[in-house]
Design a protein around this motif. Sequence first.
Motif, PDB file in Angstrom:
ATOM      1  N   VAL A 198      -7.255  -4.557  15.779  1.00  0.00           N
ATOM      2  CA  VAL A 198      -6.218  -4.378  16.780  1.00  0.00           C
ATOM      3  C   VAL A 198      -4.955  -5.088  16.311  1.00  0.00           C
ATOM      4  CG1 VAL A 198      -5.533  -4.827  19.161  1.00  0.00           C
ATOM      5  CG2 VAL A 198      -7.901  -4.260  18.646  1.00  0.00           C
ATOM      6  N   ILE A 199      -3.854  -4.386  16.315  1.00  0.00           N
ATOM      7  CA  ILE A 199      -2.570  -4.991  15.979  1.00  0.00           C
ATOM      8  C   ILE A 199      -1.855  -5.270  17.289  1.00  0.00           C
ATOM      9  CG2 ILE A 199      -0.352  -4.635  14.835  1.00  0.00           C
ATOM     10  CD1 ILE A 199      -1.942  -2.788  12.884  1.00  0.00           C
ATOM     11  N   ASP A 202       0.424   1.796  10.272  1.00  0.00           N
ATOM     12  CA  ASP A 202      -0.956   1.761  10.740  1.00  0.00           C
ATOM     13  C   ASP A 202      -1.893   2.389   9.705  1.00  0.00           C
ATOM     14  OD1 ASP A 202      -2.776   1.049  12.874  1.00  0.00           O
ATOM     15  OD2 ASP A 202      -2.973   3.196  13.280  1.00  0.00           O
ATOM     16  N   ASN A 203      -1.478   3.509   9.123  1.00  0.00           N
ATOM     17  CA  ASN A 203      -2.287   4.163   8.091  1.00  0.00           C
ATOM     18  C   ASN A 203      -2.449   3.258   6.874  1.00  0.00           C
ATOM     19  OD1 ASN A 203      -2.531   6.425   9.693  1.00  0.00           O
ATOM     20  ND2 ASN A 203      -0.880   7.518   8.690  1.00  0.00           N
ATOM     21  N   ALA A 204      -1.395   2.554   6.493  1.00  0.00           N
ATOM     22  CA  ALA A 204      -1.461   1.639   5.346  1.00  0.00           C
ATOM     23  C   ALA A 204      -2.444   0.502   5.602  1.00  0.00           C
ATOM     24  CB  ALA A 204      -0.074   1.097   5.023  1.00  0.00           C
ATOM     25  N   VAL A 205      -2.408  -0.066   6.792  1.00  0.00           N
ATOM     26  CA  VAL A 205      -3.329  -1.155   7.136  1.00  0.00           C
ATOM     27  C   VAL A 205      -4.776  -0.659   7.085  1.00  0.00           C
ATOM     28  CG1 VAL A 205      -4.080  -2.710   8.990  1.00  0.00           C
ATOM     29  CG2 VAL A 205      -1.641  -2.437   8.495  1.00  0.00           C
ATOM     30  N   GLN A 206      -5.036   0.506   7.665  1.00  0.00           N
ATOM     31  CA  GLN A 206      -6.393   1.054   7.637  1.00  0.00           C
ATOM     32  C   GLN A 206      -6.840   1.346   6.209  1.00  0.00           C
ATOM     33  OE1 GLN A 206      -7.170   4.246  10.435  1.00  0.00           O
ATOM     34  NE2 GLN A 206      -5.668   3.395  11.838  1.00  0.00           N
ATOM     35  N   ASP A 207      -5.979   1.922   5.388  1.00  0.00           N
ATOM     36  CA  ASP A 207      -6.319   2.195   3.991  1.00  0.00           C
ATOM     37  C   ASP A 207      -6.653   0.911   3.246  1.00  0.00           C
ATOM     38  OD1 ASP A 207      -5.900   4.881   4.446  1.00  0.00           O
ATOM     39  OD2 ASP A 207      -4.013   4.986   3.326  1.00  0.00           O
ATOM     40  N   ARG A 213       7.768   7.445  13.525  1.00  0.00           N
ATOM     41  CA  ARG A 213       6.689   7.603  12.554  1.00  0.00           C
ATOM     42  C   ARG A 213       6.497   6.364  11.678  1.00  0.00           C
ATOM     43  NH1 ARG A 213       2.879  10.689  13.360  1.00  0.00           N
ATOM     44  NH2 ARG A 213       2.601  11.175  11.177  1.00  0.00           N
ATOM     45  N   TYR A 214       7.485   5.461  11.645  1.00  0.00           N
ATOM     46  CA  TYR A 214       7.338   4.256  10.827  1.00  0.00           C
ATOM     47  C   TYR A 214       6.082   3.476  11.213  1.00  0.00           C
ATOM     48  CZ  TYR A 214      11.876   4.507   8.473  1.00  0.00           C
ATOM     49  OH  TYR A 214      12.928   4.869   7.673  1.00  0.00           O
ATOM     50  N   VAL A 266       0.854  -1.179   0.000  1.00  0.00           N
ATOM     51  CA  VAL A 266       0.000   0.000   0.000  1.00  0.00           C
ATOM     52  C   VAL A 266       0.895   1.236   0.000  1.00  0.00           C
ATOM     53  CG1 VAL A 266      -1.785   1.275   1.263  1.00  0.00           C
ATOM     54  CG2 VAL A 266      -1.811  -1.224   1.269  1.00  0.00           C
ATOM     55  N   ARG A 267       0.648   2.128  -0.928  1.00  0.00           N
ATOM     56  CA  ARG A 267       1.438   3.362  -1.045  1.00  0.00           C
ATOM     57  C   ARG A 267       0.960   4.381   0.000  1.00  0.00           C
ATOM     58  NH1 ARG A 267       5.053   5.833  -5.041  1.00  0.00           N
ATOM     59  NH2 ARG A 267       5.500   3.644  -5.285  1.00  0.00           N
TER      60      ARG A 267
END
Length: 88
Positions: free
Chosen positions: A57-58, A35-40, A29-30, A10-11
């Motif tokens: 939940v991760i 987390d943003n990639a997983v949600q997207d 920030r990594y 995911v980009r």
Amino acid sequence: MIDTSQGVVVRQRIHLADLDGFGMLYHARYATIFDNAVQDFWVEAGWRLDPSKSVLVIRDLQLTYHQPVLGITDVDVHFWVERAVRRA
């Protein structure tokens, strides 16, 4: 070369606020970018956030840094699920 035969890619966009004073992605920030990639990914797959029905939940996260991320740019986040459980 990263083997992407397993998982998804995911980009994600790296913003100025994600960078440290040297113009590199700040190490803390990594996980946020991940987390943003997983949600997207899940939103694009049709999942809708509704805490009364399901919660994502991760529990465990391992990151591998292959090279530094420099400046405002787009990066490919490669991830996969090794184990998933459902709790009632």
